[in-house]
Scaffold this active site. Structure first.
Site, short mmCIF file in Angstrom:
data_model
loop_
_atom_site.label_atom_id
_atom_site.label_comp_id
_atom_site.label_asym_id
_atom_site.label_seq_id
_atom_site.Cartn_x
_atom_site.Cartn_y
_atom_site.Cartn_z
N ARG A 98 0.84 -1.20 0.00
CA ARG A 98 0.00 0.00 0.00
C ARG A 98 0.88 1.25 0.00
O ARG A 98 0.58 2.23 -0.69
CB ARG A 98 -0.93 0.01 1.21
N CYS A 140 -0.87 6.58 8.97
CA CYS A 140 -1.19 5.26 8.41
C CYS A 140 -2.34 5.47 7.43
O CYS A 140 -2.35 6.45 6.70
CB CYS A 140 -1.55 4.28 9.53
#
Length: 283
Positions: A182, A241
Site C-alpha cells: 500500500r 497510516c
C-alpha cells in the site's frame, strides 16, 4: 500503575491486579475493518473479566465528512465525555486490549494519553496472550460505572494537522505504518488514491510484533526505529497510516523502545488522499 505507567502490561501482572481487587477499567477494543460489528459480537461471546467494549467508529472516532479521513479524531471534549462514560477519571488505572496484536488497542492507549491520562497500558499480546496464561473469559455485556466527563489536562502526546504537514514536507521525518504494498502504491483497497505522502518512510506496524503477537523487546525496537529518526530525535518524527489507527501502534512501539515524543497525523492517508491538490508519491 503510577503516573509513569509502562506502556505494556503482561497477562500475569494483569491477573494479579484483578485478583487483588485493584480499581481498574479494562477496555476491549477488538474490531474488524471489513465487518464493523464483528468486534462487538466477539466481545459478547468472550472477554476479559469486567471488560467494557469500545467501538472504533462509535467511541474512538468522530463523524466522517468525506474529507477528514476514515477514522477522524473526535474533539478532546467529546472524547472526555466518552472516557467519563466508561468510568475513567484521572486516577483510574486503565488496561486496553484487542484480538489483533494491539492494532486497535494502541489507538485507545494513544487517545487516553491525548486527554492527558497517564495510567494506561496495553495488554501485551492481547486476548490470545491472556488465554495462553490461563486467564478466564466472561460473556455478555458489562455495564460501566459512568462518571462525569474526564477533566481535560495537558496532552501527553502531540498531533500534526494536514496544513502543518503540507507546509513542512521535506523537513523532519514522516513514517507510514501501512503494509509495504500500500505504501508503494501497488494496491489501495480503502482510500481515494494509491501511494504515500512524499518523503515518508515505511515501517509496517506488524513489524513491531513477535510471532506470538507480543511486542518485540525494547532494545530490538529501539535498534529498528533509530535508523528511521531524523537527526536521531524522536521529537522530529510524525507518524501516519491509513486512518490514524495503526500509526498509534508505531507510536506505542517507540514508547516501549524509550523513544517518546513523536507526533501523530490523525487524518492520515485517508484524509491526505481525499484532496486531489495534495502531492502523492509512489514506489
Amino acid at each position: 500503575m503510577t503516573p509513569t505507567t509502562p506502556p505494556l502490561i503482561d497477562a500475569g501482572a494483569l491477573q494479579d491486579l484483578i485478583a487483588a481487587g485493584a480499581p481498574l477499567v479494562i477496555l476491549d477494543t477488538s474490531f474488524d475493518l471489513a465487518d464493523t460489528a464483528a468486534g462487538e459480537r466477539n466481545h459478547l461471546e468472550g472477554h476479559l473479566p469486567g471488560a467494557l467494549y469500545v467501538h472504533l467508529d462509535r467511541d474512538l472516532s468522530a463523524a466522517k465528512t468525506g474529507t477528514n479521513g476514515r477514522h477522524p479524531l473526535p474533539t478532546r471534549e467529546a472524547f472526555a465525555a466518552t472516557a467519563g462514560r466508561f468510568g475513567i477519571a484521572p486516577e483510574t488505572r486503565v488496561v486496553v486490549y484487542d484480538r489483533q496484536g494491539a492494532m486497535f488497542a494502541a489507538r485507545a492507549w494513544w487517545m487516553l494519553r491525548w486527554l492527558g491520562h497517564a495510567p494506561v497500558a496495553v495488554l501485551d499480546g492481547g486476548l490470545p496472550a491472556w488465554r495462553r496464561a490461563g486467564g478466564a473469559l466472561e460473556s455478555g455485556a458489562v455495564v460501566s460505572r459512568a462518571r462525569e466527563p474526564y477533566p481535560l489536562r495537558e496532552p501527553l502526546v502531540g498531533t500534526v494537522d494536514a496544513a502543518t504537514l503540507s507546509a513542512r514536507l521535506g523537513r523532519g521525518r514522516l513514517i507510514d505504518a501501512r503494509a509495504p504494498e500500500r505504501f508503494r502504491g501497488e494496491v489501495e483497497p480503502l482510500d481515494a488514491q494509491a501511494g504515500h505522502i512524499p518523503g515518508a518512510l515505511n515501517r509496517f506496524f506488524k513489524d513491531n510484533l513477535e510471532a506470538d503477537g507480543r511486542f518485540k523487546p525494547a532494545e530490538r525496537l529501539r535498534a529498528e526505529f533509530e535508523p528511521l529518526l531524523a537527526a536521531g530525535s524522536a521529537s522530529q518524527v510524525t507518524h501516519y497510516c491509513g486512518s490514524g489507527a495503526t500509526a498509534c501502534h508505531n507510536l506505542l512501539a517507540m514508547e516501549i523502545a524509550g523513544l517518546p515524543g513523536a507526533a501523530l497525523y490523525p487524518g492520515s492517508w485517508s484524509e491526505w488522499s481525499a484532496d486531489p491538490s495534495r502531492p502523492v508519491a509512489r514506489s
